[in-house]
Design a protein around this motif. Sequence first.
Motif, PDB file in Angstrom:
ATOM      1  N   VAL A   1     -10.641   8.452  14.396  1.00  0.00           N
ATOM      2  CA  VAL A   1     -10.647   8.295  12.939  1.00  0.00           C
ATOM      3  C   VAL A   1     -10.501   9.662  12.284  1.00  0.00           C
TER       4      VAL A   1
ATOM      5  N   ASN B   1     -13.078  -0.541   6.710  1.00  0.00           N
ATOM      6  CA  ASN B   1     -13.150   0.263   7.938  1.00  0.00           C
ATOM      7  C   ASN B   1     -13.473  -0.617   9.147  1.00  0.00           C
TER       8      ASN B   1
ATOM      9  N   ASP C   1      -2.154   4.050  12.518  1.00  0.00           N
ATOM     10  CA  ASP C   1      -2.031   2.616  12.797  1.00  0.00           C
ATOM     11  C   ASP C   1      -2.665   1.806  11.686  1.00  0.00           C
ATOM     12  N   SER C   2      -3.666   2.406  11.038  1.00  0.00           N
ATOM     13  CA  SER C   2      -4.299   1.715   9.904  1.00  0.00           C
ATOM     14  C   SER C   2      -4.929   2.758   8.990  1.00  0.00           C
ATOM     15  N   PHE C   3      -5.078   2.390   7.744  1.00  0.00           N
ATOM     16  CA  PHE C   3      -5.889   3.208   6.834  1.00  0.00           C
ATOM     17  C   PHE C   3      -6.488   2.327   5.750  1.00  0.00           C
TER      18      PHE C   3
ATOM     19  N   ASP D   1      -9.607   7.037   7.215  1.00  0.00           N
ATOM     20  CA  ASP D   1     -10.453   6.599   6.106  1.00  0.00           C
ATOM     21  C   ASP D   1     -10.016   7.390   4.876  1.00  0.00           C
TER      22      ASP D   1
ATOM     23  N   PHE E   1      -2.024  -1.872   7.767  1.00  0.00           N
ATOM     24  CA  PHE E   1      -1.698  -1.743   9.194  1.00  0.00           C
ATOM     25  C   PHE E   1      -0.218  -1.406   9.347  1.00  0.00           C
TER      26      PHE E   1
ATOM     27  N   ALA F   1      -8.329  -2.378  15.980  1.00  0.00           N
ATOM     28  CA  ALA F   1      -8.093  -1.350  16.999  1.00  0.00           C
ATOM     29  C   ALA F   1      -8.623  -1.826  18.348  1.00  0.00           C
TER      30      ALA F   1
ATOM     31  N   ALA G   1      -9.930   4.492  19.957  1.00  0.00           N
ATOM     32  CA  ALA G   1      -9.413   4.911  18.645  1.00  0.00           C
ATOM     33  C   ALA G   1      -9.977   6.257  18.233  1.00  0.00           C
TER      34      ALA G   1
ATOM     35  N   HIS H   1      -6.899   5.617  13.010  1.00  0.00           N
ATOM     36  CA  HIS H   1      -7.309   5.044  11.717  1.00  0.00           C
ATOM     37  C   HIS H   1      -7.655   6.179  10.759  1.00  0.00           C
TER      38      HIS H   1
ATOM     39  N   ALA I   1     -10.423  -2.622  10.208  1.00  0.00           N
ATOM     40  CA  ALA I   1      -9.428  -1.810  10.925  1.00  0.00           C
ATOM     41  C   ALA I   1      -9.896  -1.518  12.351  1.00  0.00           C
TER      42      ALA I   1
ATOM     43  N   TRP J   1      -5.559   4.214  19.064  1.00  0.00           N
ATOM     44  CA  TRP J   1      -5.330   3.729  17.701  1.00  0.00           C
ATOM     45  C   TRP J   1      -5.768   4.844  16.749  1.00  0.00           C
TER      46      TRP J   1
END
Length: 485
Positions: free
Chosen positions: A238, A152, A293-295, A269, A314, A159, A236, A267, A155, A265
Motif C-alpha cells: 500500500v 480500503n 491495481d486499486s486506489f 490510499d 480497480f 487483492a 499486496a 493499492h 480493495a 497487488w
Amino acid sequence: MSNILEQAFDPEIFRKNGHALVNQLADYLKACRIGSRLKVLPWRSPEQMLKKWEQDFHQSPSGSFEELISKFIDKSIHLHHPKNMGHQVVPPAPPAILMDFLSNFLNNSMAVYEVGPSSSAIEKIVIRWVSSIFSMGEKSDGILTSGGSIGNLTALLAARQTKAGFNVWEKGIQGNKFAVMMPDVSHYSLIRAVKIMGLGDDGIIRIPVNDRMEVIPNELEACFQQAVEEGKQVIAAVGNACSTSTGSYDPLEEMAHFCRDHGLWFHVDAAHGGAAGLTNKYRHLIKGIELADSFVIDFHKMFLCPSLTTAVIFRDGSNSYETFSQKASYLLKSQEKQNWYDSAQRTLECTKKMMGIKVYALLKFYGPELFSDYVSRTYDLAKDFAEMIEETQDFQLAMVPASNIVCFRFIPKGKSPLDLETITQQIRQLILEDGEFYIVKTIINGKTYLRTTLMNPFTSKKELAELLEKIRYTYFSHVKNVKEC
Ligand SMILES: Cc1ncc(COP(=O)(O)O)c(C=O)c1O
C-alpha cells in the motif's frame, strides 16, 4: 391513519420546516464565512454535552423546529468557519449539501438496480470520470462506498482474492500467512482491514519511512525478503497519497514497479490527496497512481462533498466482482453475471446512500475546475503558512508540507525537549477548550506537533497569523509556569 403519522408526512409542514431550515443555514453560512461566529468549537466535556442534550430531550413542551435547529447548530463544531483547521473534514459546498438532502428524501437504496435506477447510472458516470482523470485504462471500473475505511477494506479483499492463488472467499484463508506491506504511518483503516481479514499483526509488514514520512523505496526489497523468510505470502503493498498525519506522498511509481516485479497487488490510499491529480501544479505528487491495481478517493475530503462518498477504483474492473461472490437469491439474480448496475455484488454494503449525485452535480454545474481551484488554494496556503512559520524565531516546522497539512510547534527559549512535549500538548488542549480556533496534534518521529489541515477555502493568511499569535498568547498567559501535563 393516525394524526401523528399525517403530521409527520404533511407536505405543507415539510415545506414550512424546509424553508426555515434553509434560511437558518444560509444565515449560519454567512456568519461563518465572515467569522462573526466567535468560536469554531463551543467546547464542553462529553459529560457536560450529554447532560445538555438529556435536559433538552426531556424538556416539555418540546419547542419548535427552528429552536431545535438553532440549538443543534450552536453546539456543533463549525467547519465553515475560517478558523477551523483541524482534521481532514471538509466544509461541504452548499450545492452538494442540497443534493445530499435530495438523496436523503428519495432514499433509493441502491443495492440492486431497480431500487436506485438513476443513482446506479450516475454512480457509473462518476466512477468512469475518476478512472479517466487518473488514466486507469479501458478495463478499469469501480464502486462507491460509504467512506475510505470501507473502500480500503474492499480493495484489500480484492487483492487477497486475486493474489491468494485459490478462492479465499469460499475456502477461507486455510492457515496461509498472507501479509500486506504498508508504511507505518498508514491510516488505521488499512491496519484494521488486514485484521478484519483475519491476518493479525503478522499480516502487516511495516515499510520504513524517511524523515518526511515517505516510503523509502530501497527498503522495499529487504522488507519483502524478510517476510518471505518468515514464511509469509505477501499479497499486496500500500502507498499513501497522502498520509493522514503529515500529508506526505509516497513514491508511487517506484512502489508500483516493485509490486509489478514481485507479483504483488499495489493499492494506493489516495483518500485525502488524490485530488492533487486534478491540478497542473500538484499532479506530479500522484505520479504512478495510474499503475496501481486499486486506489480509493474520498469525495468528502478534497472534493467538497458532505460525508460520506468514496470511490474505489480497480485497474481491472472484473476483480471487483470476485471479492464478494456470495449468493443472495432473493436480491441478486445471478452472481455469474457481472451487472455493473447491481452495486451489492461489489460492496459489503447492502443499502447504501445515493452518493454519486453530489459529485455528479458539482461536476455538471461547476466542472472539475471547482476541485482544482480548491486543491490549489488550500495546498498553496499551506506553503504560505509554512513560510510564515519559518520566518518566526519561536515556531518550528515539522517539514515543508506537500499537501494542505501543516505540522509545527512552538519553541519558547530555554526549554528542554521534554518541556516541549508538555508545552505542545498543553497548548493544543487549551486551544481546544478556548474554541476560537480548532487545531489538532500529532506525533512525528516521537515528538508531539500541532497539526493543521487547511480544509476551508475561506481561511487566509490573516487567520493563520492570528493562530500563531493565539498560540504565543496561550503559552505566555496559561502554560509558561506549568510543569506537568
Ligand atoms: C489517508 C486516509 N485514508 C483513509 C481514511 C478513512 O476514511 P473515512 O473516514 O472516509 O472512512 C482517512 C480518514 O481520515 C484518511 O486520512
